[in-house]
Design an enzyme around this catalytic site. Structure first.
Site, PDB file in Angstrom:
ATOM      1  N   ASN A  62       0.813  -1.216   0.000  1.00 60.17           N
ATOM      2  CA  ASN A  62       0.000   0.000   0.000  1.00 60.17           C
ATOM      3  C   ASN A  62       0.850   1.271   0.000  1.00 60.17           C
ATOM      4  O   ASN A  62       0.997   1.888   1.037  1.00 60.17           O
ATOM      5  CB  ASN A  62      -0.890  -0.028   1.245  1.00 60.17           C
ATOM      6  CG  ASN A  62      -2.163   0.697   0.912  1.00 60.17           C
ATOM      7  OD1 ASN A  62      -2.268   1.310  -0.121  1.00 60.17           O
ATOM      8  ND2 ASN A  62      -3.118   0.618   1.779  1.00 60.17           N
ATOM      9  N   ILE A  68      -5.865   4.714  -1.904  1.00 56.42           N
ATOM     10  CA  ILE A  68      -6.199   3.303  -2.090  1.00 56.42           C
ATOM     11  C   ILE A  68      -6.994   2.817  -0.881  1.00 56.42           C
ATOM     12  O   ILE A  68      -6.432   2.419   0.120  1.00 56.42           O
ATOM     13  CB  ILE A  68      -4.909   2.480  -2.230  1.00 56.42           C
ATOM     14  CG1 ILE A  68      -4.102   3.020  -3.414  1.00 56.42           C
ATOM     15  CG2 ILE A  68      -5.254   1.027  -2.447  1.00 56.42           C
ATOM     16  CD1 ILE A  68      -2.745   2.379  -3.504  1.00 56.42           C
ATOM     17  N   PRO A  69      -8.311   2.860  -0.993  1.00 48.96           N
ATOM     18  CA  PRO A  69      -9.187   2.439   0.124  1.00 48.96           C
ATOM     19  C   PRO A  69      -9.105   0.951   0.374  1.00 48.96           C
ATOM     20  O   PRO A  69     -10.039   0.220   0.134  1.00 48.96           O
ATOM     21  CB  PRO A  69     -10.572   2.868  -0.348  1.00 48.96           C
ATOM     22  CG  PRO A  69     -10.496   2.883  -1.846  1.00 48.96           C
ATOM     23  CD  PRO A  69      -9.062   3.178  -2.203  1.00 48.96           C
ATOM     24  N   CYS A  70      -7.999   0.503   0.862  1.00 44.91           N
ATOM     25  CA  CYS A  70      -7.835  -0.923   1.117  1.00 44.91           C
ATOM     26  C   CYS A  70      -8.857  -1.389   2.144  1.00 44.91           C
ATOM     27  O   CYS A  70      -9.147  -2.560   2.241  1.00 44.91           O
ATOM     28  CB  CYS A  70      -6.427  -1.201   1.582  1.00 44.91           C
ATOM     29  SG  CYS A  70      -5.704   0.151   2.471  1.00 44.91           S
ATOM     30  N   TYR A  71      -9.386  -0.470   2.891  1.00 41.48           N
ATOM     31  CA  TYR A  71     -10.377  -0.868   3.906  1.00 41.48           C
ATOM     32  C   TYR A  71     -11.676  -1.292   3.254  1.00 41.48           C
ATOM     33  O   TYR A  71     -12.539  -1.878   3.883  1.00 41.48           O
ATOM     34  CB  TYR A  71     -10.604   0.286   4.882  1.00 41.48           C
ATOM     35  CG  TYR A  71     -11.173   1.512   4.240  1.00 41.48           C
ATOM     36  CD1 TYR A  71     -10.324   2.496   3.760  1.00 41.48           C
ATOM     37  CD2 TYR A  71     -12.555   1.666   4.115  1.00 41.48           C
ATOM     38  CE1 TYR A  71     -10.851   3.627   3.168  1.00 41.48           C
ATOM     39  CE2 TYR A  71     -13.075   2.793   3.541  1.00 41.48           C
ATOM     40  CZ  TYR A  71     -12.227   3.767   3.060  1.00 41.48           C
ATOM     41  OH  TYR A  71     -12.754   4.880   2.468  1.00 41.48           O
TER      42      TYR A  71
END
Length: 117
Positions: A62, A68-71
């Site tokens: 990341n 980058i809305p990895c959530y």
DNA sequence: CGATTGACTGACC
DNA sequence: AGGTCAGCCAATC
């Protein structure tokens, strides 16, 4: 430095992503707000459904969590990653709830909130 | 360059 | 019904 491996020119131009990682990031960034996607889905949209592990690795590095809305990415069970060491603790759950996605104990209802490309 | 790991998934027992 | 094993791709050490 001449031999060995050359460095691929990352950041080609916005959308064109010659790198697999950048490709995955592009897909994750396309996830609409208030919706979540699974690693397999992101991998499939990125170009290969077998990149599920690569997707996890990509988000692991990341480089830019701000974009980058990895959530918004969860595993096929709708459960958020245990190793979600970004931001800290249940921070991602709060973010999802803030977007309208009820994370019950870290679990999202994919049948209702899974991103439908 | 070779071997190992990794935030996954699916199939098998 | 649940747990375990193997497979896949790419990046890192």
């Amino acid at each position: 430095m001449t031999s060995l491996q050359e460095k691929p020119a990352r950041q080609h131009d916005g959308q064109d992503a010659p790198n697999t990682f950048d490709r995955i990031y592009a897909v994750v960034r396309q996830i609409p707000r208030g919706r979540v996607a699974t690693y397999g889905q992101v991998a499939a949209l990125a170009g290969n459904p077998r990149w599920s592990r690569v997707v996890g690795y990509a988000l692991h590095v990341n480089p830019d969590p701000a974009h980058i809305p990895c959530y918004r990415v969860v595993n096929r069970f709708g459960r958020v990653s245990d190793a979600f060491a970004f931001g800290g603790g249940n921070r991602q759950i709060e973010l999802l709830e803030a977007e309208g996605v009820p994370c019950h104990d870290g679990v999202v209802d994919l049948g209702t909130y899974q991103w439908q490309a």
